[in-house]
Enzyme design. Structure first.
Site, PDB file in Angstrom:
ATOM      1  N   SER A 410       0.867  -0.557  -3.598  1.00 57.05           N
ATOM      2  CA  SER A 410      -0.079  -0.714  -2.495  1.00 57.05           C
ATOM      3  C   SER A 410      -0.170  -2.167  -2.052  1.00 57.05           C
ATOM      4  O   SER A 410      -0.808  -2.454  -1.047  1.00 57.05           O
ATOM      5  CB  SER A 410      -1.458  -0.202  -2.913  1.00 57.05           C
ATOM      6  OG  SER A 410      -1.840  -0.786  -4.129  1.00 57.05           O
ATOM      7  N   HIS A 431       3.834   4.140   0.704  1.00 52.84           N
ATOM      8  CA  HIS A 431       2.492   3.920   0.186  1.00 52.84           C
ATOM      9  C   HIS A 431       1.576   5.064   0.610  1.00 52.84           C
ATOM     10  O   HIS A 431       1.183   5.164   1.769  1.00 52.84           O
ATOM     11  CB  HIS A 431       1.968   2.564   0.699  1.00 52.84           C
ATOM     12  CG  HIS A 431       0.577   2.265   0.251  1.00 52.84           C
ATOM     13  ND1 HIS A 431      -0.295   1.496   0.973  1.00 52.84           N
ATOM     14  CD2 HIS A 431      -0.096   2.650  -0.852  1.00 52.84           C
ATOM     15  CE1 HIS A 431      -1.447   1.415   0.340  1.00 52.84           C
ATOM     16  NE2 HIS A 431      -1.352   2.112  -0.772  1.00 52.84           N
ATOM     17  N   GLU A 443       2.045   4.821   4.617  1.00 51.40           N
ATOM     18  CA  GLU A 443       2.600   3.549   5.090  1.00 51.40           C
ATOM     19  C   GLU A 443       4.033   3.485   4.582  1.00 51.40           C
ATOM     20  O   GLU A 443       4.261   3.580   3.369  1.00 51.40           O
ATOM     21  CB  GLU A 443       1.817   2.364   4.503  1.00 51.40           C
ATOM     22  CG  GLU A 443       0.660   1.900   5.335  1.00 51.40           C
ATOM     23  CD  GLU A 443       0.015   0.625   4.766  1.00 51.40           C
ATOM     24  OE1 GLU A 443      -0.575  -0.116   5.540  1.00 51.40           O
ATOM     25  OE2 GLU A 443       0.083   0.390   3.542  1.00 51.40           O
ATOM     26  N   ASN A 481      -4.172  -2.294   3.256  1.00 48.54           N
ATOM     27  CA  ASN A 481      -4.927  -2.993   2.215  1.00 48.54           C
ATOM     28  C   ASN A 481      -5.111  -4.474   2.522  1.00 48.54           C
ATOM     29  O   ASN A 481      -6.087  -5.081   2.099  1.00 48.54           O
ATOM     30  CB  ASN A 481      -4.244  -2.820   0.850  1.00 48.54           C
ATOM     31  CG  ASN A 481      -4.583  -1.462   0.262  1.00 48.54           C
ATOM     32  OD1 ASN A 481      -5.478  -0.781   0.744  1.00 48.54           O
ATOM     33  ND2 ASN A 481      -3.856  -1.053  -0.763  1.00 48.54           N
TER      34      ASN A 481
END
Ligand code: 3H9
Length: 694
Positions: A410, A431, A443, A481
């Site tokens: 991540s 991800h 992702e 993130n």
């Protein structure tokens, strides 16, 4: 006559064919073409009835959604008067049979309901999905559908926007006959039978409903569609159908339609509709890029993420090898998967047989046996570079040439992970978001050397496994993130400055987020961020304020839901209960750190958290780690519970106006220091009067 609509003849039956690929939307020219055909049908004495049908893959999928933006921005005048055209069809002295295949959605179903009869192939679907675009049906859909399907069902279809299959539509009375075999031939035969008989008009039917249906629908929509205008407007419009004559009901609908169409909510949702499709288009990866076969997959790690990832592949019918390092962890992982499937089965999402089929596709293992033959490996081990590199080094020796080697990291660098292999072109990030079997976002992280075929395959695969795949660049935290960091940082700062944990979460929830940022941390596991912060501690700039509380909570073993306590306490049903002990500890930690305490409004909470997202998003965009602002928006809408009716953080900022956002970010910089330094792109666009979108 328009090329988009043609009238041909089959004996006494006129065949009106709509040809506006790909989905026969009611773009300019289509209603005009239908109008001309109806005139010709009426005038031609040799024609006794008509069939209206769509060419290609579908009947009419609705109004042309692109036109809405032109209408609201004043580029086009209000569009054609579609409602009078529908009245003209219904008043046509010759029976008109609507022949439906594919989808009759929105204006398409409204068109179909204006015909005297509807026939459909069993695979067709009909619906009024307008609420999913933040609007309501605008051409009598809310008036005719309850007259055909009954008030309760018509209401449900207009409020939820979900389609029904043709067979159900037949049972409901929306469709008069299901055609087996050739649709046109069946419709023509149906039309011949209708000649000379009185042609039924939907608008002359009754749509009486009882009061309690509407009150209950309003209450339920308030919860299910929090803050959203369109579902409530749809209820008002259907209620009008049940109380007023047709013409007056149409007036109510038209007024509500206009209100919804010109709202920011519909602009946001239309942005999401097109955004979901736009992100699939990668400028340097053409449609002719090869797609590698992915018929078998291996997942390393049977924890929360690995298990959820394996379920996605099993759901798509792809066999998965699921590897863990010890038997207990493997057993635990499998039992969580089974529990998740059983829960879905209880909710009616799968039959017990489907659950067994899916479980049978997941083969547990403690070794790499079988890895040599799979087409793709997804690594989902703990977030730590050394471990990831070790796994990829092992995979490099075992996986077959050409197999895709994906990491579910991540935050970590895909390039560094790829450097542990001799084939960086096969390495990519995939991800997934927790819970991985539920969240739509994937992702797809492009490493410096990721092959175009590998990227293209993962983008295609995302659709196959029911995900929205967004291609992002390889920066720390990628898009989602990386932005979530400043967002949650501000949430913590606000608590440390005096807001309560509940007040921070409530402000953002009320604003439209699926969950507050602190409750989200508890759900995802506070230890995940803690581990990452430790990994990157060496990169922190000295003297810059850092949040204190979350690391302290982790040091106490309060990792969130999984340990029964984090920001909140959790009961056995994982219900969050505010914890006065946390409140007291935070006050103490803040006092120790010399952080002044003050009253903080919900407005400030939202502004600081959301603008922190926007400012970081602007940096990501400028640095090229997102291709377009729409990619960032889709990451947030599909992965972080950002309200679709606000279009995503970048679209929201555009809606507010970048000059206004920039001004506030500068204000926050003056108040809170360099963490709020405006992103250069935000500054530039604000000064030039532009938007992220443009
Ligand atoms: C309405 O009707 C209001 C009325 O009440 C008011 C009357 C006055 N317009 O999804 P796909 C494009 S509101 C313009 O990939 P699929 C789409 O962008 C409307 N374009 O295919 C894509 O373009 P591209 C109510 C549209 O097979 C291409 O077509 N109707 C429209 O997976 C292929 O689409 C709806 O809300 C449109 N209406 O799914 C239906 N629809 O290739 C919305 C599609 O350039 N549409 N495009 O990316 C859908 O739900 C799906 O597209 C559909 C096909 C199920 C039809």
């Amino acid at each position: 006559m328009s090329d988009l609509v043609k009238l041909t003849r089959e004996g006494a039956i006129g065949i009106i064919t709509i040809h506006n690929p790909p989905v026969n939307a009611l773009s300019p020219g289509v209603p005009e073409g239908i109008d001309e055909c109806i005139d010709e049908l009426t005038a031609d004495d040799s024609l006794k009835a008509a069939v209206m049908i769509g060419s290609g893959r579908t009947f009419v999928a609705g109004a042309d959604i692109k036109e809405f933006g032109k209408i609201t921005s004043g580029q086009t005048k209000r569009g054609v008067a579609f409602l009078p055209l529908l009245l003209k069809i219904e008043d046509c002295p010759k029976p008109v049979v609507m022949a439906i295949h594919g989808t009759a959605f929105g204006g398409g179903l409204e068109l179909a309901m204006a015909g005297h009869y509807r026939v459909a192939v069993a695979s067709a679907q009909v619906g009024q999905p307008e609420v999913k675009l933040g609007i309501i049906p605008g051409a009598a859909g809310t008036q005719r559908l309850p007259r055909l399907a009954g008030v309760a069902k018509g209401l449900e279809m207009c409020v939820d926007g979900n389609p029904v299959k043709a067979t159900q539509a037949h049972e409901l009375g929306i469709v008069d006959a299901i055609i087996d075999g050739d649709l046109l031939a069946g419709a023509v035969a149906f039309a011949r039978e209708a000649i000379g008989k009185p042609a039924p008009k939907t608008r002359q039917r009754n749509a009486a409903g009882n009061e309690s249906v509407f009150a209950a629908a309003r209450e339920s929509a308030r919860k299910k569609y929090r803050n959203m205008l369109a579902p409530q407007a749809a209820i008002d419009a259907v209620e009008a159908a049940s109380k007023l004559p047709f013409d007056q009901g149409c007036e109510v609908e038209a007024r509500l339609f206009q209100q919804c169409l010109f709202s920011d909510q519909s602009k946001g949702m239309i942005h999401v509709f097109f955004g979901e499709r736009e992100i699939a288009k990668v400028p340097d990866i053409g449609k002719d890029t090869p797609v590698l076969p992915v018929n078998s997959v291996a997942v390393i790690g049977a924890g929360t993420m690995g298990g959820g990832i394996a379920m996605n592949f099993a759901n798509a019918g792809i066999p998965v090898l699921l590897k863990e390092s010890d038997q207990a962890a493997l057993d635990r992982g499998l039992s969580v998967i089974r529990k998740n499937y059983d829960t879905s089965a209880k909710k009616g999402r799968f039959t017990p047989e489907q659950v067994e089929q899916r479980m049978a596709l997941i083969r547990p293992t403690l070794t790499y046996d079988g890895f040599e033959s799979v087409d793709m490996v997804v690594e989902a081990v703990f977030e730590g570079m050394a471990l990831k590199k070790q796994v990829f080094g092992e995979l490099d020796k075992i996986a077959k040439p050409g197999a895709i080697l994906a990491s579910n990291t991540s935050t970590l660098s895909i390039d560094e992970i790829a450097s542990a292999t001799s084939r960086p072109e096969s390495v990519i990030g995939t991800h997934f978001f927790s819970p991985a079997n539920v969240m739509k976002l994937l992702e797809i992280v492009r490493g410096r050397q990721s092959g175009k075929d590998v990227i293209h395959t993962c983008m295609q695969l995302s659709k196959k496994i029911g995900k929205v795949g967004v291609l992002v660049g390889n920066c720390r935290g990628f898009v989602g993130n990386r932005m979530f960091g400043p967002y949650r940082r501000e949430a913590q700062f606000l608590v440390e400055e005096g807001a309560s944990v509940e007040a921070v979460d409530k402000a953002l929830y009320d604003w439209g987020m699926a969950m507050g940022p602190l409750a989200t941390g508890d759900l995802a596991g506070l230890d995940v961020g803690w581990r990452i912060r430790k990994e990157y501690a060496h990169l922190e700039k000295p003297g810059i304020r850092q949040p204190i509380a979350e690391d302290r909570l982790c040091e106490m073993g309060r990792y969130g839901q999984k340990t029964g306590a984090g920001w909140y306490e959790y009961d056995e049903n994982r219900r969050a209960v505010p914890d006065p002990e946390v409140a007291a500890m935070v006050r103490q930690w803040a006092a120790d750190a010399g952080i002044p305490q003050r009253e903080i409004t919900a407005e400030e909470i939202v502004e600081r958290c959301v603008y922190a997202l926007v400012n970081e998003g602007a940096r990501i965009l400028e640095e090229g780690f997102a291709m377009r602002s729409v990619d960032i928006d889709m990451v947030y809408v599909f992965g972080y519970g950002f309200p679709a009716y606000r279009g995503g953080p970048m679209f929201y900022a555009d809606t507010v106006g970048l000059n206004e956002v920039y001004g506030r970010v500068r204000g926050l910089e003056a108040q809170h220091g360099e963490l709020w330094e405006p992103a250069p792109l935000l500054k530039r666009l604000a000064e030039e009067g532009k938007t992220f979108r443009a």
